[in-house]
Design a protein around this motif. Structure first.
Motif, mmCIF file in Angstrom:
data_model
loop_
_atom_site.group_PDB
_atom_site.id
_atom_site.type_symbol
_atom_site.label_atom_id
_atom_site.label_comp_id
_atom_site.label_asym_id
_atom_site.label_seq_id
_atom_site.Cartn_x
_atom_site.Cartn_y
_atom_site.Cartn_z
ATOM 1 N N ARG A 1 0.826 -1.206 0.000
ATOM 2 C CA ARG A 1 0.000 0.000 0.000
ATOM 3 C C ARG A 1 0.863 1.259 0.000
ATOM 4 O O ARG A 1 0.527 2.254 -0.647
ATOM 5 N N LYS A 2 1.975 1.226 0.705
ATOM 6 C CA LYS A 2 2.854 2.396 0.711
ATOM 7 C C LYS A 2 3.516 2.591 -0.648
ATOM 8 O O LYS A 2 3.717 3.732 -1.089
ATOM 9 N N ALA A 3 3.856 1.487 -1.322
ATOM 10 C CA ALA A 3 4.416 1.607 -2.673
ATOM 11 C C ALA A 3 3.388 2.194 -3.634
ATOM 12 O O ALA A 3 3.716 3.037 -4.480
ATOM 13 N N ALA A 4 2.132 1.755 -3.507
ATOM 14 C CA ALA A 4 1.076 2.315 -4.353
ATOM 15 C C ALA A 4 0.850 3.789 -4.046
ATOM 16 O O ALA A 4 0.613 4.601 -4.949
ATOM 17 N N SER A 5 0.942 4.155 -2.767
ATOM 18 C CA SER A 5 0.792 5.561 -2.390
ATOM 19 C C SER A 5 1.910 6.411 -2.982
ATOM 20 O O SER A 5 1.670 7.519 -3.483
ATOM 21 N N ASP A 6 3.141 5.895 -2.940
ATOM 22 C CA ASP A 6 4.268 6.636 -3.525
ATOM 23 C C ASP A 6 4.080 6.829 -5.023
ATOM 24 O O ASP A 6 4.359 7.906 -5.571
ATOM 25 N N ALA A 7 3.622 5.774 -5.698
ATOM 26 C CA ALA A 7 3.412 5.880 -7.148
ATOM 27 C C ALA A 7 2.365 6.942 -7.467
ATOM 28 O O ALA A 7 2.538 7.753 -8.394
ATOM 29 N N LYS A 8 1.279 6.953 -6.699
ATOM 30 C CA LYS A 8 0.233 7.957 -6.926
ATOM 31 C C LYS A 8 0.753 9.361 -6.613
ATOM 32 O O LYS A 8 0.447 10.327 -7.338
ATOM 33 N N ALA A 9 1.559 9.485 -5.563
ATOM 34 C CA ALA A 9 2.105 10.793 -5.202
ATOM 35 C C ALA A 9 3.044 11.317 -6.286
ATOM 36 O O ALA A 9 3.020 12.507 -6.625
ATOM 37 N N ILE A 10 3.872 10.442 -6.854
ATOM 38 C CA ILE A 10 4.792 10.870 -7.915
ATOM 39 C C ILE A 10 4.010 11.293 -9.152
ATOM 40 O O ILE A 10 4.336 12.298 -9.804
ATOM 41 N N GLN A 11 2.963 10.542 -9.501
ATOM 42 C CA GLN A 11 2.115 10.939 -10.626
ATOM 43 C C GLN A 11 1.498 12.317 -10.385
ATOM 44 O O GLN A 11 1.426 13.146 -11.295
ATOM 45 N N THR A 12 1.074 12.551 -9.155
ATOM 46 C CA THR A 12 0.466 13.840 -8.826
ATOM 47 C C THR A 12 1.482 14.966 -8.936
ATOM 48 O O THR A 12 1.164 16.063 -9.413
ATOM 49 N N VAL A 13 2.717 14.705 -8.498
ATOM 50 C CA VAL A 13 3.768 15.721 -8.628
ATOM 51 C C VAL A 13 4.009 16.061 -10.095
ATOM 52 O O VAL A 13 4.114 17.235 -10.477
ATOM 53 N N LEU A 14 4.095 15.039 -10.942
ATOM 54 C CA LEU A 14 4.323 15.277 -12.368
ATOM 55 C C LEU A 14 3.180 16.080 -12.980
ATOM 56 O O LEU A 14 3.406 16.999 -13.777
ATOM 57 N N ALA A 15 1.944 15.724 -12.619
ATOM 58 C CA ALA A 15 0.799 16.470 -13.146
ATOM 59 C C ALA A 15 0.798 17.904 -12.632
ATOM 60 O O ALA A 15 0.463 18.843 -13.364
ATOM 61 N N THR A 16 1.195 18.083 -11.378
ATOM 62 C CA THR A 16 1.209 19.424 -10.788
ATOM 63 C C THR A 16 2.281 20.298 -11.425
ATOM 64 O O THR A 16 2.036 21.455 -11.774
ATOM 65 N N MET A 17 3.473 19.744 -11.592
ATOM 66 C CA MET A 17 4.563 20.535 -12.156
ATOM 67 C C MET A 17 4.405 20.726 -13.659
ATOM 68 O O MET A 17 5.057 21.592 -14.244
ATOM 69 N N GLY A 18 3.560 19.926 -14.294
ATOM 70 C CA GLY A 18 3.313 20.112 -15.720
ATOM 71 C C GLY A 18 2.369 21.247 -16.019
ATOM 72 O O GLY A 18 2.151 21.603 -17.182
ATOM 73 N N ASN A 19 1.812 21.863 -14.984
ATOM 74 C CA ASN A 19 0.887 22.979 -15.146
ATOM 75 C C ASN A 19 1.602 24.269 -14.781
ATOM 76 O O ASN A 19 2.250 24.364 -13.742
ATOM 77 N N GLU A 20 1.492 25.261 -15.633
ATOM 78 C CA GLU A 20 2.148 26.537 -15.371
ATOM 79 C C GLU A 20 1.446 27.263 -14.230
ATOM 80 O O GLU A 20 0.225 27.342 -14.184
ATOM 81 N N ASN A 21 2.262 27.808 -13.315
ATOM 82 C CA ASN A 21 1.721 28.537 -12.180
ATOM 83 C C ASN A 21 2.121 29.997 -12.273
ATOM 84 O O ASN A 21 3.232 30.332 -12.697
ATOM 85 N N GLU A 22 1.192 30.854 -11.843
ATOM 86 C CA GLU A 22 1.421 32.291 -11.961
ATOM 87 C C GLU A 22 2.404 32.810 -10.921
ATOM 88 O O GLU A 22 2.992 33.870 -11.093
#
Length: 656
Positions: free
Chosen positions: A338-359
């Motif tokens: 479960r912790k490995a799955a949580s890490d994978a989801k967190a990394i995906q979220t980081v990539l999606a977050t950093m792929g969006n331009e912020n003001e």
């Protein structure tokens, strides 16, 4: 007698004719029922007439072609014979297993020779063979096409939603109302002179109107309920700027995080925290309203969606938010999978977050990742904006350090929480000042360190370190609005001399009650502080094989410290007395379970820890002299249990 010929038909039509036209011509010319006509146009070869003279066959074929049918004249060997004015023909038509003299399988009617147009024999025909050549696809009748088109348009209209349904029901209701008016004279009243048929019709019209009105009311009620449910499950775009965005859902983590954010935003005019999680919005709102009683000036907005989808991130205005907090989807007590799955989801979220331009240039992301390798990958990939944390390592360090100095947890709570003073970065015109000089030029605030222009932070630097114009001071203050750098010192330092007496290090005994994922880190941290010959005992009621193996491995890895296992129940005062807890220097009670189960019940764990504290406090009251130097450090999961733990007699409390 000359050669005889048969006429075969495969359901094909001549050029310029449609299947529907030819079917209609056959039905009108021969007055046959629909099932016979359907059999003729089934696509298989059927003998229409047999044993005809050439003149009869030629005439019959020509007449059938005039109806639009494409027929074939076969000789006694089953070969196709050319007919004058024929448009197309195949080389041969498959026949059944009959002989060449009898290419058809149907029994010819006795009148076939005299009336080639008599199709009564078709009721007895059999299919000759399946054909594989190109066939003419039967087109639907014009009436069927119109019905299909109207049905499609109606379905499309109704699929547009509640407005279309409302218009349809209203139209039917109005039409029914008009019919009622037509048949009843525009009103329904006592009628003594109309005929019985008229009265029955009027009553039926009235009933129809009532039914349609009821349907209209039912639709309006259903539409309103659906609208209310839709509003509760709002998917509208969040129109906020500078808000804090929390991605993911972990009930314990998110409640404590929101409590701190509410405190941090107390002096803000209109602070907003947005939560996006793959969870039903109504469920999130229910949990927050139940466990988060007072939100002060903060507005908490929830949205249901996928935290790794750019569309859903845009829905919560990621581009205009001030900061992002990405929560782990499980606790540190859960299984490795479960912790490995949580890490994978967190990394995906980081990539999606950093792929969006912020003001905002100060846009930052804090993400909880369990695996050290994963943390390093994320940290190195986005060094300027992403901060990775592992709460287990942080809590392990805090608990060991709190055990070394009584009251240190209060200091940590003051610094790390928003309840009281917080840490801020401050820049000003430092001039030629040193770090030691600026420490006395803040009316409200204590400088703790320096951050250089490249982002390097120096904690507690030398007092004579010169301040560069681009340096920022890490300062502890009540609020950022109270931070002000004065031109002159606001206080003068007073000199104090140290006693020069240092406490001598000695052999220590540490007792750790419970076992969690933090336990190995706590033991290693203790080993860094205590001297050779010290002991660390772990008290567990029912240790698992894995826990026993981990404790044994720690004992072998740490040569200077003895790590042992005591199998006792911390909720039994007899078991606690047997281990003589007052002889230990520090007792740490962890918020975990002996059995290694995942998904720890926070309320139950806190309750058991409080009971253990009460039992230890009772034992210490019986041995006041022996327990004078023993310190109690307790980990709890719910911050609202702070007051209960304090009454139980602990020296320091660490919130997990």
């Amino acid at each position: 007698m000359g050669k005889l010929y048969n006429i075969a038909f495969k359901g094909e039509v001549a050029e310029g004719f449609s299947v529907g036209d030819v079917r209609a011509n056959f039905s009108e010319r021969f007055s046959k029922p629909d099932d016979v006509i359907d059999q003729l146009f089934s696509g298989t070869a059927i003998t229409l007439a047999r044993n005809l003279q050439w003149e009869q066959a030629n005439t019959a074929a020509s007449n059938l072609q005039s109806l639009g049918a494409l027929v074939y004249v076969l000789d006694e060997q089953g070969k196709v014979v050319e007919i004058p004015e024929r448009r197309t023909a195949n080389d041969s038509v498959g026949t059944d297993s009959g002989s060449a003299e009898n290419p058809g399988t149907s029994t010819p009617d006795q009148n076939d020779n005299t009336n080639p147009y008599d199709l009564t024999a078709t009721a007895k025909v059999r299919h000759l063979t399946r054909i594989s050549d190109k066939r003419v696809i039967e087109a639907a009748p014009e009436t069927d096409v119109r019905k299909t088109r109207l049905r499609y348009r109606f379905d499309t209209f109704m699929a547009k939603g509640g407005g279309s349904i409302f218009l349809a029901v209203t139209a039917v209701f109005v039409a029914t109302f008009i019919l009622i008016g037509v048949f009843t004279g525009a009103f329904m009243a006592q009628d003594l002179y109309s005929s019985a048929a008229y009265k029955v019709l009027a009553v039926l019209a009235g009933i129809a109107g009532i039914v349609m009105l009821s349907a209209l009311i039912a639709f309006i009620t259903t539409a309103l309920n659906q609208r209310i449910v839709g509003l509760k499950r709002s998917r509208s775009k969040v129109i906020e700027d500078g808000h804090t965005l929390i991605l993911g859902w972990n009930e314990q983590r998110i409640i404590e995080t929101l409590r701190q954010l509410v405190i941090a935003n107390e002096k803000e005019k209109d602070a907003c925290v947005v939560v996006l999680a793959d969870k039903d919005k109504q469920d999130m709102d229910d949990v927050l309203s139940l466990r988060l009683n007072d939100t002060a000036k903060s507005r908490i907005v929830t949205r249901s969606g996928d935290v790794t989808t750019l569309t859903d991130l845009d829905m919560v205005s990621l581009g205009s938010c001030g900061s992002v907090i990405i929560l782990a989807s499980c606790d540190d007590t859960d299984s490795a999978e479960r912790k490995a799955a949580s890490d994978a989801k967190a990394i995906q979220t980081v990539l999606a977050t950093m792929g969006n331009e912020n003001e905002s240039d100060d846009f930052g992301v804090v993400v909880e990742i369990f695996n050290a390798t994963h943390r390093e990958i994320v940290r190195s990939s986005f060094p300027d904006h992403v901060i990775t944390v592992n709460t287990s390592d942080i809590l392990a360090n805090l608990m060991v350090q709190a055990s070394r100095s009584i009251g240190l947890s209060v200091v940590y709570n003051e610094i790390l929480s928003f309840d009281g003073c917080q840490m801020y970065f401050c820049d000003a015109e430092w001039g030629d000042s040193t770090f030691g000089e600026i420490a006395y030029r803040f009316p409200d605030g204590v400088p703790m360190g320096i951050r250089n222009a490249d982002g390097t932070i120096f904690m507690n630097p030398s007092s004579d370190q010169a301040m560069a114009p681009t340096d920022e001071v890490l300062i502890l203050a009540e609020h950022d609005s109270t931070i002000e750098f004065m031109d002159e010192p606001v206080a003068a330092p007073a000199g104090h001399s140290l006693s020069g007496i240092r406490q001598e290090r000695r052999v220590e005994r540490e007792l750790m009650i419970g076992w969690t994922v933090k336990s190995p880190a706590i033991i290693r941290k203790f080993a860094d502080y205590i001297i050779d010959g010290s002991q660390i005992q772990v008290l567990l009621k029912s240790p698992t094989d894995q826990q026993v193996a981990e404790i044994s491995a720690m004992n072998e890895a740490l040569d200077s410290v003895e790590v042992g296992l005591i199998q006792k129940d911390c909720l039994s005062i007899e078991d606690l007395l047997s281990v003589k807890p007052f002889e230990y220097d520090n007792i740490i009670i962890l918020a975990g379970t002996d059995s290694g189960e995942t998904g720890v019940d926070a309320a139950r764990v806190d309750a058991e820890n409080i009971v253990a504290l009460l039992l230890l406090h009772r034992i210490f009251s019986q041995y006041p002299t022996e327990s004078g130097n023993t310190k109690l450090i307790t980990e709890i999961l719910h911050s609202q249990n702070d007051a209960l733990v304090a009454r139980a007699g602990t020296h320091d409390v660490i919130f997990s």
